[in-house]
Motif scaffolding. Structure first.
Motif, PDB file in Angstrom:
ATOM      1  N   THR A  74       0.871  -1.334   0.107  1.00  0.00           N
ATOM      2  CA  THR A  74       0.064  -0.193  -0.116  1.00  0.00           C
ATOM      3  C   THR A  74       0.876   1.287   0.150  1.00  0.00           C
ATOM      4  OG1 THR A  74       0.193  -0.121   2.342  1.00  0.00           O
ATOM      5  CG2 THR A  74      -1.693  -1.012   1.029  1.00  0.00           C
ATOM      6  N   GLY A  75       2.135   1.091  -0.112  1.00  0.00           N
ATOM      7  CA  GLY A  75       2.955   2.509  -0.350  1.00  0.00           C
ATOM      8  C   GLY A  75       3.616   2.761   1.029  1.00  0.00           C
ATOM      9  N   MET A  76       4.582   3.529   1.010  1.00  0.00           N
ATOM     10  CA  MET A  76       5.324   4.000   2.226  1.00  0.00           C
ATOM     11  C   MET A  76       5.608   5.635   1.939  1.00  0.00           C
ATOM     12  SD  MET A  76       9.120   2.612   1.381  1.00  0.00           S
ATOM     13  CE  MET A  76      10.212   2.995   0.030  1.00  0.00           C
ATOM     14  N   ARG A  77       6.086   6.250   2.899  1.00  0.00           N
ATOM     15  CA  ARG A  77       6.419   7.397   3.121  1.00  0.00           C
ATOM     16  C   ARG A  77       7.842   7.547   3.482  1.00  0.00           C
ATOM     17  NH1 ARG A  77       2.944  10.618   6.532  1.00  0.00           N
ATOM     18  NH2 ARG A  77       2.780   8.834   7.737  1.00  0.00           N
ATOM     19  N   ILE A  78       8.649   8.481   2.792  1.00  0.00           N
ATOM     20  CA  ILE A  78      10.120   8.657   3.191  1.00  0.00           C
ATOM     21  C   ILE A  78      10.313  10.051   3.214  1.00  0.00           C
ATOM     22  CG2 ILE A  78      12.689   8.641   2.401  1.00  0.00           C
ATOM     23  CD1 ILE A  78      11.451   6.318   0.372  1.00  0.00           C
ATOM     24  N   LEU A  79      10.905  10.595   4.614  1.00  0.00           N
ATOM     25  CA  LEU A  79      11.148  11.963   4.735  1.00  0.00           C
ATOM     26  C   LEU A  79      12.817  11.969   4.924  1.00  0.00           C
ATOM     27  CD1 LEU A  79      10.328  14.753   5.692  1.00  0.00           C
ATOM     28  CD2 LEU A  79       9.927  13.868   8.190  1.00  0.00           C
ATOM     29  N   VAL A  80      13.416  12.990   4.444  1.00  0.00           N
ATOM     30  CA  VAL A  80      14.537  13.082   4.507  1.00  0.00           C
ATOM     31  C   VAL A  80      15.114  14.215   5.277  1.00  0.00           C
ATOM     32  CG1 VAL A  80      16.944  13.357   3.180  1.00  0.00           C
ATOM     33  CG2 VAL A  80      15.005  11.908   2.594  1.00  0.00           C
ATOM     34  N   LEU A  81      15.510  14.518   6.444  1.00  0.00           N
ATOM     35  CA  LEU A  81      16.076  15.883   7.010  1.00  0.00           C
ATOM     36  C   LEU A  81      17.546  15.768   6.785  1.00  0.00           C
ATOM     37  CD1 LEU A  81      14.280  15.095  10.388  1.00  0.00           C
ATOM     38  CD2 LEU A  81      13.459  16.327   8.333  1.00  0.00           C
ATOM     39  N   ASP A  82      18.003  16.916   6.107  1.00  0.00           N
ATOM     40  CA  ASP A  82      19.412  17.213   5.812  1.00  0.00           C
ATOM     41  C   ASP A  82      19.662  18.508   5.551  1.00  0.00           C
ATOM     42  OD1 ASP A  82      21.775  14.561   5.067  1.00  0.00           O
ATOM     43  OD2 ASP A  82      22.096  16.572   5.307  1.00  0.00           O
ATOM     44  N   ASP A  83      20.763  18.972   5.850  1.00  0.00           N
ATOM     45  CA  ASP A  83      21.247  20.535   5.487  1.00  0.00           C
ATOM     46  C   ASP A  83      22.384  20.228   4.220  1.00  0.00           C
ATOM     47  OD1 ASP A  83      23.783  19.721   6.285  1.00  0.00           O
ATOM     48  OD2 ASP A  83      23.554  21.038   8.352  1.00  0.00           O
ATOM     49  N   PHE A  84      22.706  18.928   3.883  1.00  0.00           N
ATOM     50  CA  PHE A  84      23.475  18.785   2.648  1.00  0.00           C
ATOM     51  C   PHE A  84      24.889  19.692   2.612  1.00  0.00           C
ATOM     52  CE2 PHE A  84      19.487  16.929   1.368  1.00  0.00           C
ATOM     53  CZ  PHE A  84      19.919  15.826   1.215  1.00  0.00           C
ATOM     54  N   PHE A  85      25.587  19.638   3.755  1.00  0.00           N
ATOM     55  CA  PHE A  85      26.580  20.434   4.232  1.00  0.00           C
ATOM     56  C   PHE A  85      26.406  21.778   3.884  1.00  0.00           C
ATOM     57  CE2 PHE A  85      27.597  16.112   2.664  1.00  0.00           C
ATOM     58  CZ  PHE A  85      28.404  15.528   3.750  1.00  0.00           C
ATOM     59  N   ALA A  86      25.458  22.478   4.490  1.00  0.00           N
ATOM     60  CA  ALA A  86      25.022  23.616   4.376  1.00  0.00           C
ATOM     61  C   ALA A  86      25.398  24.416   2.929  1.00  0.00           C
ATOM     62  CB  ALA A  86      25.947  24.490   5.364  1.00  0.00           C
ATOM     63  N   THR A  87      24.790  23.872   1.971  1.00  0.00           N
ATOM     64  CA  THR A  87      24.841  24.154   0.484  1.00  0.00           C
ATOM     65  C   THR A  87      23.695  24.319  -0.212  1.00  0.00           C
ATOM     66  OG1 THR A  87      24.976  21.921  -0.370  1.00  0.00           O
ATOM     67  CG2 THR A  87      27.190  23.007   0.175  1.00  0.00           C
ATOM     68  N   ALA A  88      23.293  25.413  -1.221  1.00  0.00           N
ATOM     69  CA  ALA A  88      22.232  25.587  -1.718  1.00  0.00           C
ATOM     70  C   ALA A  88      21.767  24.533  -2.737  1.00  0.00           C
ATOM     71  CB  ALA A  88      22.354  26.984  -2.550  1.00  0.00           C
ATOM     72  N   ALA A  89      20.438  24.384  -2.919  1.00  0.00           N
ATOM     73  CA  ALA A  89      20.099  23.374  -3.682  1.00  0.00           C
ATOM     74  C   ALA A  89      20.287  23.247  -5.140  1.00  0.00           C
ATOM     75  CB  ALA A  89      18.595  22.955  -3.487  1.00  0.00           C
ATOM     76  N   SER A  90      20.626  24.383  -5.393  1.00  0.00           N
ATOM     77  CA  SER A  90      20.857  24.815  -6.734  1.00  0.00           C
ATOM     78  C   SER A  90      22.338  24.542  -7.257  1.00  0.00           C
ATOM     79  CB  SER A  90      20.628  26.488  -7.087  1.00  0.00           C
ATOM     80  OG  SER A  90      21.627  26.999  -6.396  1.00  0.00           O
ATOM     81  N   THR A  91      23.118  23.850  -6.208  1.00  0.00           N
ATOM     82  CA  THR A  91      24.491  23.492  -6.482  1.00  0.00           C
ATOM     83  C   THR A  91      24.345  22.064  -6.806  1.00  0.00           C
ATOM     84  OG1 THR A  91      25.316  23.620  -4.453  1.00  0.00           O
ATOM     85  CG2 THR A  91      25.395  25.575  -5.527  1.00  0.00           C
TER      86      THR A  91
END
Length: 285
Positions: free
Chosen positions: A132-149
């Motif tokens: 029936t599906g699942m939900r995935i939640l990711v919490l991360d600052d990704f090394f304090a970088t902007a997602a555009s990079t």
């Protein structure tokens, strides 16, 4: 020497800007309120909010650690974090992360972090996926970088949505699931024009986005919690150094070279077998 003094001055200006940065989303104060304890390297406010999200996800939740604190030489910090989370969970239930992302070179760039999370998702046994599906939640600052990079596997993610699409591509296309990245990051310019980027942690704004995904409410947004609890992930329980994700599911080692510990002792509820996987990366760098 003059150049070095200028760099020190810029560092001080950035630090003071972080201390003075006002928080939003109905939260009083500045980033100064989140200063970590010198002994534990933890912010009790952030630990409390993470524990709240874990409790919100329910007993059928697999909590996966993807930060550098999963490495063997950081186990002392990991133990302090798990103990701190236990103190904030209902009835002070003993807590341990149910799994870790694979070891690898993901300690300095968001590309490696995204790939590590994707590798973990791809490595889950097909028997562990509920119908029936699942939900995935990711919490991360990704090394304090902007997602555009962000760039991963020759894919220019370029945004949170692009990164989410990459992670979805690592899961079986035939399965039903929801996935959300809460990028715990903030950036701004100082009055002198200096750029500041920080791993912001679980500010109330970021906590609100995560809670909404899990069906939680927000007083600032005037959003009530969902009346009907969302389906939760299958509870994990320890057995001879392995984690059992679900009935008829293959056993998978909880961590490289480590013994499994239970993230929940409750038996799976009969109302469903979907997953909710809150990811946690070290909030305070």
């Amino acid at each position: 020497p003059r150049e070095a003094n200028g760099q020190k001055h810029d560092t001080v200006d950035r630090l003071m800007s972080v201390i003075d940065r006002e928080l939003g989303h109905g939260e009083n104060g500045t980033y100064a309120k989140f200063v970590s304890d010198a002994t534990s390297d933890l912010s009790d406010i952030f630990v409390s909010r993470l524990a709240s999200l874990i409790a919100m996800a329910g007993t059928r939740c697999l909590t996966v650690l993807t930060s550098t604190w999963r490495h063997p030489d950081q186990r002392h910090r990991l133990k302090r974090l798990e103990d701190a989370l236990s103190k904030h969970l209902p009835e002070h239930a003993p807590f341990a992360f149910g799994a870790f992302t694979p070891p690898g070179d993901d300690s300095s760039h968001p590309r490696g972090r995204l790939r590590a999370i994707g590798d973990f998702l791809a490595g889950l046994s097909s028997k562990c996926y509920p119908p029936t599906g699942m939900r995935i939640l990711v919490l991360d600052d990704f090394f304090a970088t902007a997602a555009s990079t962000w760039l991963v596997d020759d894919l220019d993610a370029g945004s949170i949505e692009g990164a989410e699409e990459y992670l979805r591509s690592r899961l079986p296309q035939s399965k039903d699931f929801a996935l959300k990245i809460v990028h715990t990051y903030d950036s701004w310019l100082t009055p002198n024009g200096l750029s500041v980027e920080v791993g912001a942690g679980l500010t109330m704004e970021h906590y609100c986005h995560a809670a909404e995904f899990l069906g939680g409410g927000c007083s600032f947004c005037e959003r009530p919690p969902e009346e009907v609890p969302q389906k939760r992930s299958v509870a994990t329980k320890a057995k001879k150094g392995k984690v059992r994700f679900a009935k008829n599911c293959e056993e998978t080692p909880s961590a490289p070279g480590g013994k499994a510990k239970a993230t929940a002792q409750a038996k799976p509820r009969e109302r469903g077998r979907s997953y909710s996987l809150p990811w946690f990366a070290k909030i305070v760098n």
